[in-house]
Design a protein around this motif. Structure first.
Motif, PDB file in Angstrom:
ATOM      1  N   VAL A   1      55.860  51.980   4.956  1.00 42.75           N
ATOM      2  CA  VAL A   1      55.808  53.137   3.866  1.00 42.75           C
ATOM      3  C   VAL A   1      57.328  53.026   2.996  1.00 42.75           C
ATOM      4  CG1 VAL A   1      55.558  55.441   3.341  1.00 42.75           C
ATOM      5  CG2 VAL A   1      54.829  54.512   5.344  1.00 42.75           C
ATOM      6  N   LYS A   2      58.221  52.220   3.560  1.00 43.37           N
ATOM      7  CA  LYS A   2      59.271  52.226   2.917  1.00 43.37           C
ATOM      8  C   LYS A   2      59.511  51.025   1.992  1.00 43.37           C
ATOM      9  CE  LYS A   2      62.949  54.289   6.055  1.00 43.37           C
ATOM     10  NZ  LYS A   2      63.963  54.106   7.282  1.00 43.37           N
TER      11      LYS A   2
ATOM     12  N   ILE B   1      48.582  52.639   2.399  1.00 45.16           N
ATOM     13  CA  ILE B   1      49.176  51.734   1.391  1.00 45.16           C
ATOM     14  C   ILE B   1      47.982  50.725   1.000  1.00 45.16           C
ATOM     15  CG2 ILE B   1      51.120  49.929   1.485  1.00 45.16           C
ATOM     16  CD1 ILE B   1      52.343  52.575   1.113  1.00 45.16           C
TER      17      ILE B   1
ATOM     18  N   MET C   1      56.998  51.253  -9.241  1.00 47.09           N
ATOM     19  CA  MET C   1      56.483  50.379  -8.317  1.00 47.09           C
ATOM     20  C   MET C   1      56.695  48.926  -8.430  1.00 47.09           C
ATOM     21  SD  MET C   1      53.026  50.495  -6.053  1.00 47.09           S
ATOM     22  CE  MET C   1      52.865  49.559  -4.508  1.00 47.09           C
TER      23      MET C   1
ATOM     24  N   ARG D   1      53.525  49.104 -12.043  1.00 42.34           N
ATOM     25  CA  ARG D   1      54.006  47.903 -11.787  1.00 42.34           C
ATOM     26  C   ARG D   1      54.484  46.982 -13.085  1.00 42.34           C
ATOM     27  NH1 ARG D   1      51.557  45.895  -6.807  1.00 42.34           N
ATOM     28  NH2 ARG D   1      53.503  44.621  -7.027  1.00 42.34           N
TER      29      ARG D   1
ATOM     30  N   PRO E   1      56.593  49.784  -0.130  1.00 41.72           N
ATOM     31  CA  PRO E   1      55.180  49.616  -0.214  1.00 41.72           C
ATOM     32  C   PRO E   1      54.813  48.310  -1.050  1.00 41.72           C
ATOM     33  CG  PRO E   1      56.431  51.220  -1.746  1.00 41.72           C
ATOM     34  CD  PRO E   1      57.459  50.811  -0.606  1.00 41.72           C
ATOM     35  N   VAL E   2      55.633  47.965  -1.905  1.00 42.86           N
ATOM     36  CA  VAL E   2      55.009  47.053  -2.596  1.00 42.86           C
ATOM     37  C   VAL E   2      54.661  45.497  -2.054  1.00 42.86           C
ATOM     38  CG1 VAL E   2      55.871  45.182  -4.636  1.00 42.86           C
ATOM     39  CG2 VAL E   2      56.837  47.398  -4.674  1.00 42.86           C
TER      40      VAL E   2
ATOM     41  N   LEU F   1      51.798  57.903   0.029  1.00 45.59           N
ATOM     42  CA  LEU F   1      50.719  56.902   0.493  1.00 45.59           C
ATOM     43  C   LEU F   1      49.780  57.014  -0.571  1.00 45.59           C
ATOM     44  CD1 LEU F   1      50.255  57.775   4.060  1.00 45.59           C
ATOM     45  CD2 LEU F   1      51.595  55.845   3.264  1.00 45.59           C
ATOM     46  N   PHE F   2      49.084  56.048  -0.605  1.00 49.35           N
ATOM     47  CA  PHE F   2      48.063  55.937  -1.782  1.00 49.35           C
ATOM     48  C   PHE F   2      46.773  56.718  -1.229  1.00 49.35           C
ATOM     49  CE2 PHE F   2      51.136  52.728  -2.654  1.00 49.35           C
ATOM     50  CZ  PHE F   2      51.092  52.731  -3.858  1.00 49.35           C
TER      51      PHE F   2
ATOM     52  N   ASN G   1      60.191  46.322  -7.973  1.00 48.95           N
ATOM     53  CA  ASN G   1      61.524  46.653  -7.015  1.00 48.95           C
ATOM     54  C   ASN G   1      62.895  46.211  -7.966  1.00 48.95           C
ATOM     55  OD1 ASN G   1      60.232  46.841  -4.432  1.00 48.95           O
ATOM     56  ND2 ASN G   1      59.756  44.777  -4.334  1.00 48.95           N
TER      57      ASN G   1
ATOM     58  N   ALA H   1      58.529  39.849  -2.743  1.00 48.19           N
ATOM     59  CA  ALA H   1      57.296  40.639  -3.155  1.00 48.19           C
ATOM     60  C   ALA H   1      56.881  40.566  -4.692  1.00 48.19           C
ATOM     61  CB  ALA H   1      57.088  42.193  -2.593  1.00 48.19           C
TER      62      ALA H   1
ATOM     63  N   ASN I   1      57.291  57.025  -3.096  1.00 46.35           N
ATOM     64  CA  ASN I   1      56.576  56.241  -1.771  1.00 46.35           C
ATOM     65  C   ASN I   1      55.533  56.964  -1.052  1.00 46.35           C
ATOM     66  OD1 ASN I   1      58.412  54.261  -2.611  1.00 46.35           O
ATOM     67  ND2 ASN I   1      59.522  54.543  -0.607  1.00 46.35           N
TER      68      ASN I   1
ATOM     69  N   LEU J   1      62.498  42.169   2.659  1.00 49.42           N
ATOM     70  CA  LEU J   1      61.311  42.886   2.440  1.00 49.42           C
ATOM     71  C   LEU J   1      61.195  43.143   0.980  1.00 49.42           C
ATOM     72  CD1 LEU J   1      60.430  44.944   5.681  1.00 49.42           C
ATOM     73  CD2 LEU J   1      59.246  42.928   4.739  1.00 49.42           C
ATOM     74  N   VAL J   2      62.273  43.034   0.137  1.00 50.43           N
ATOM     75  CA  VAL J   2      62.177  43.572  -1.264  1.00 50.43           C
ATOM     76  C   VAL J   2      61.713  42.480  -2.184  1.00 50.43           C
ATOM     77  CG1 VAL J   2      63.494  44.900  -2.946  1.00 50.43           C
ATOM     78  CG2 VAL J   2      63.946  45.191  -0.488  1.00 50.43           C
TER      79      VAL J   2
ATOM     80  N   ARG K   1      51.646  46.324   0.092  1.00 51.87           N
ATOM     81  CA  ARG K   1      50.209  46.618  -0.616  1.00 51.87           C
ATOM     82  C   ARG K   1      49.641  45.286  -1.170  1.00 51.87           C
ATOM     83  NH1 ARG K   1      46.905  50.789  -2.880  1.00 51.87           N
ATOM     84  NH2 ARG K   1      45.962  49.756  -4.715  1.00 51.87           N
ATOM     85  N   ASP K   2      50.503  44.343  -1.338  1.00 47.77           N
ATOM     86  CA  ASP K   2      50.011  42.968  -2.080  1.00 47.77           C
ATOM     87  C   ASP K   2      49.821  42.055  -0.931  1.00 47.77           C
ATOM     88  OD1 ASP K   2      50.657  44.101  -4.515  1.00 47.77           O
ATOM     89  OD2 ASP K   2      52.540  43.057  -4.929  1.00 47.77           O
TER      90      ASP K   2
ATOM     91  N   MET L   1      67.885  43.617  -5.554  1.00 52.75           N
ATOM     92  CA  MET L   1      68.773  42.466  -5.266  1.00 52.75           C
ATOM     93  C   MET L   1      68.683  41.476  -6.374  1.00 52.75           C
ATOM     94  SD  MET L   1      69.339  41.717  -1.308  1.00 52.75           S
ATOM     95  CE  MET L   1      67.703  42.710  -0.615  1.00 52.75           C
TER      96      MET L   1
END
Lengths: 122, 222
Positions: free
Chosen positions: B150-151, B187, A36, A105, B153-154, A88-89, A38, B127, A86, B123-124, B157-158, A1
């Protein structure tokens, strides 16, 4: 976005660097984009099409995007593994949960190419 | 002649510089900053309203309200006798460090212990933008579903803290606390989880106590 905003940042950073290096027209920019972040490559490319109308770029300027996979490194057993879709880690070898992200990143301008300013300093 | 210039400059380099300025200002004024993020309607402002009642006793608090438009949220906060600065992004989907830095000019930082920043509901994008905060809090409501961790994660995670809100609505949703705990472990295993029903006030005191503890741990008792 927020890819338009990221592109605006990219153009400002390029303009500053181009001034410094006496680059007149930029033909090609290479961007590194981790999976990872956005930032979506398609949206970045679309935003670039808008910004490349500026004088800083040649009309045929291209943005090349290299995507980086998300790579995890298990702090427990040292296994390095790709984190896909996506997921899991979780370490695939020892199921450890202390995972460092070693790649994915990234979001930076690697380099750019352009025409050097013609100098008449003989 | 064509030349190639190697840069290696992050796209968010200027935001990081600005965030560094904020961190410097905050340290100088012994100010603890929390960046609060969630999707729209998860209950950020309501959680803030209920939290302020407890926070006011321990910490001198101010709020930065990020919204695309209107001053409604800042008005809600001001009604509790807490200073609130409204930031309108006019369409932008996140707050960045520059906007926050500008908002800081409107506050007397030396007279504050805690600054709560309510980010844009999303949520995007938020972050990606460091605001020089000490703590990232994500709010997720039970009606959104436990799969959001999970959808996005960034975002998760942070963060260091996760508040699950609208616990009162849990029986009407498919939200699973067990699934959530499992996904959070995968995560971000260090993420601290709190459960609240902000509207009724349940659970709010617990997370506030933890927050006050973190501020004290950083700056001592003032």
């Amino acid at each position: 976005m927020h890819e338009m905003g990221l592109m605006a940042e990219m153009v400002d950073l390029l303009a500053e660097s181009a001034r410094e290096h006496q680059v007149r027209r930029i033909d090609k920019v290479k961007l590194i984009v981790g999976k990872m972040t956005n930032a979506l490559p398609d949206a970045l490319l679309m935003a670039f099409d808008v910004y490349k109308e500026q004088e800083l770029f040649s009309p045929s300027a291209v943005l090349e995007i290299e995507e980086k996979e998300t790579i995890g490194h298990c702090a427990e057993c040292g296994t390095t593994f790709p984190v896909r879709d996506n997921a899991l880690f979780i370490c695939p070898s020892c199921q450890g949960l202390r995972i460092d992200i070693t790649s994915g990143r990234e979001l930076y301008i690697e380099n750019y190419e352009g025409e050097e300013e013609t100098r008449y300093d003989n | 002649m064509t030349i190639k210039v190697d840069l290696g400059t992050p796209l968010l380099a200027r935001n990081e510089e600005m965030a560094e300025e904020i961190r410097y200002l905050a340290a100088e004024n012994r100010l603890f900053i929390v960046n609060i993020m969630s999707s729209p309607g998860a209950g950020k402002t309501t959680l803030l309203e209920k939290s302020l009642a407890y926070l006011k006793k321990d910490l001198r608090t101010a709020v930065i309200e990020g919204d695309i438009a209107t001053t409604r949220d800042a008005d809600r906060i001001s009604a509790h006798g807490v200073e609130a600065v409204q930031l309108n992004t006019d369409g932008a989907c996140h707050l960045d460090a520059r906007m926050v830095y500008r908002a800081l000019q409107k506050l007397d930082l030396a007279r504050l212990d805690l600054l709560l920043i309510e980010n844009i509901g999303n949520l995007v994008c938020p972050a990606e933008f460091n605001l020089g905060e000490d703590l990232r809090l994500v709010l997720l409501s039970t009606t959104e579903g436990n799969d959001k961790v999970v959808k996005y994660p960034v975002m998760f995670r942070d963060a260091q803290m996760l508040v699950i809100n609208k616990l009162d609505l849990l029986p009407y949703t498919d939200f699973s606390r067990e699934e959530l705990a499992k996904d959070v472990a995968g995560i971000n295993p260090a993420l601290e989880i709190f459960y609240t029903s902000a509207r009724g006030g349940q659970g709010v005191e617990d997370w506030v106590k933890r927050l006050v503890g973190l501020v004290r741990a950083k700056y001592g008792v003032s």
